[in-house]
Design a protein around this motif. Structure first.
Motif, PDB file in Angstrom:
ATOM      1  N   MET A 189       0.788  -1.162   0.004  1.00  0.00           N
ATOM      2  CA  MET A 189       0.018  -0.044   0.124  1.00  0.00           C
ATOM      3  C   MET A 189       0.921   1.352   0.016  1.00  0.00           C
ATOM      4  SD  MET A 189      -3.020  -1.033  -0.054  1.00  0.00           S
ATOM      5  CE  MET A 189      -4.002   0.483   0.643  1.00  0.00           C
ATOM      6  N   THR A 190       0.435   2.136  -0.794  1.00  0.00           N
ATOM      7  CA  THR A 190       0.958   3.416  -0.653  1.00  0.00           C
ATOM      8  C   THR A 190       0.047   4.399   0.164  1.00  0.00           C
ATOM      9  OG1 THR A 190       1.971   3.280  -2.802  1.00  0.00           O
ATOM     10  CG2 THR A 190       1.890   5.557  -2.097  1.00  0.00           C
ATOM     11  N   ARG A 191       0.792   4.935   1.166  1.00  0.00           N
ATOM     12  CA  ARG A 191       0.083   5.803   2.281  1.00  0.00           C
ATOM     13  C   ARG A 191       0.363   7.241   2.019  1.00  0.00           C
ATOM     14  NH1 ARG A 191       1.548   5.501   7.046  1.00  0.00           N
ATOM     15  NH2 ARG A 191      -0.331   5.471   8.248  1.00  0.00           N
ATOM     16  N   VAL A 192      -0.865   7.852   1.924  1.00  0.00           N
ATOM     17  CA  VAL A 192      -0.782   9.221   1.538  1.00  0.00           C
ATOM     18  C   VAL A 192      -1.395  10.068   2.398  1.00  0.00           C
ATOM     19  CG1 VAL A 192      -1.703  10.877  -0.537  1.00  0.00           C
ATOM     20  CG2 VAL A 192      -1.088   8.483  -1.035  1.00  0.00           C
ATOM     21  N   LEU A 193      -0.511  11.385   2.400  1.00  0.00           N
ATOM     22  CA  LEU A 193      -1.062  12.176   3.552  1.00  0.00           C
ATOM     23  C   LEU A 193      -1.570  13.566   2.649  1.00  0.00           C
ATOM     24  CD1 LEU A 193      -1.296  14.055   6.153  1.00  0.00           C
ATOM     25  CD2 LEU A 193       0.906  14.562   6.007  1.00  0.00           C
ATOM     26  N   ILE A 194      -2.807  13.967   2.627  1.00  0.00           N
ATOM     27  CA  ILE A 194      -3.166  15.118   1.803  1.00  0.00           C
ATOM     28  C   ILE A 194      -3.211  16.424   2.748  1.00  0.00           C
ATOM     29  CG2 ILE A 194      -5.125  16.041   0.501  1.00  0.00           C
ATOM     30  CD1 ILE A 194      -6.389  12.793   0.221  1.00  0.00           C
ATOM     31  N   VAL A 195      -2.397  17.409   1.923  1.00  0.00           N
ATOM     32  CA  VAL A 195      -2.348  18.830   2.873  1.00  0.00           C
ATOM     33  C   VAL A 195      -3.115  19.619   1.859  1.00  0.00           C
ATOM     34  CG1 VAL A 195      -0.805  20.356   3.732  1.00  0.00           C
ATOM     35  CG2 VAL A 195      -0.463  18.179   3.972  1.00  0.00           C
ATOM     36  N   ASP A 196      -4.212  20.574   2.215  1.00  0.00           N
ATOM     37  CA  ASP A 196      -4.688  21.670   1.444  1.00  0.00           C
ATOM     38  C   ASP A 196      -5.651  22.273   2.310  1.00  0.00           C
ATOM     39  OD1 ASP A 196      -6.634  22.637  -0.522  1.00  0.00           O
ATOM     40  OD2 ASP A 196      -5.273  21.887  -1.948  1.00  0.00           O
ATOM     41  N   ASP A 197      -5.834  23.567   2.048  1.00  0.00           N
ATOM     42  CA  ASP A 197      -6.452  24.213   3.086  1.00  0.00           C
ATOM     43  C   ASP A 197      -7.821  24.647   2.802  1.00  0.00           C
ATOM     44  OD1 ASP A 197      -6.171  25.860   1.146  1.00  0.00           O
ATOM     45  OD2 ASP A 197      -5.703  27.744   1.985  1.00  0.00           O
TER      46      ASP A 197
END
Length: 230
Positions: free
Chosen positions: A1-9
């Motif tokens: 699995m590719t674990r992704v952190l999403i950062v957006d305001d």
């Protein structure tokens, strides 16, 4: 699995990205953050594989956030999301250690492919963007001061690896380099991986920076001009 952190305001953007990415069964959303500081905290807590980083946020911009995220989660790869290719923040974020960037109008399938590519260790920069980066670095320092330590690093490369490094630094893709050197594209990929390992560089972006520091690329020089003549 590719674990992704999403950062957006923007809440809507984060929700949309999360829904899009989870359509791929090989991607897991490790966390979400609405500010740069939250991104740092989340990265330290969940150790994501890939961070999708917005560049314009109210508390901490993408440049500072990228630098700090990589400090607390050094194995993570940061993929910058921006509205415009020429965003002034992009260059700073790349220098801070980001592995590439995408514009927000990118097609869904390309975004998913980009996440996997960055996780696999590939820098995500088109040749045109690589050239922009070279030009930007060149404008920052004129005349260039050649970094002798960086120059000595190149001595560990074979002649062919050094040739490939020069082509990468001029903004050529693996396919273009293969055509220039009359070899298979897979051979070029192998050379790129080896030279990155020997030089202790993260990705192609750092190759561009090293090329400028060693004088391989100079202000006013068209990044791909010499390569096109060969």
């Amino acid at each position: 699995m590719t674990r992704v952190l999403i950062v957006d305001d923007e809440d809507l953007m984060r929700a949309g990205l999360a829904e899009l990415l989870t359509a791929d069964p090989a991607i897991e959303i490790a966390g979400q953050a609405g500010t740069g500081q939250q991104a740092i905290d989340q990265a330290a807590a969940v150790a994501p594989d890939v961070v999708l980083m917005d560049v314009r946020m109210p508390d901490l911009d993408g440049i500072a956030a990228t630098r700090e995220v990589l400090r607390v989660a050094p194995s993570a790869k940061v993929l910058i999301l921006t509205t415009f290719e020429h965003d002034e923040y992009v260059f700073g974020a790349l220098r801070a250690g980001a592995s590439g960037f995408l514009v927000k109008r990118t097609r869904p399938e390309d975004l998913i492919a980009a996440v996997h590519a960055v996780h696999a260790g590939d820098a995500l920069l088109s040749p045109s963007v690589t050239r922009l980066l070279i030009e930007h670095v060149a404008r920052e320092q004129q005349p260039p001061v050649v970094d002798r330590t960086a120059l000595e690093q190149l001595e560990v490369l074979t002649p062919r690896e050094r040739d490939v490094l020069t082509q990468v630094a001029r903004g050529l893709s693996n396919r273009e380099i293969a055509a220039e050197l009359v070899v298979e594209e897979s051979t070029v990929r192998t050379h790129v991986k080896r030279l990155l390992m020997k030089l202790g560089l993260r990705d192609r972006i750092q190759v561009v920076i090293l090329a400028y520091e060693t004088g391989l690329i100079r202000p006013g020089q068209r990044p791909d001009a010499d390569a096109r003549r060969r």
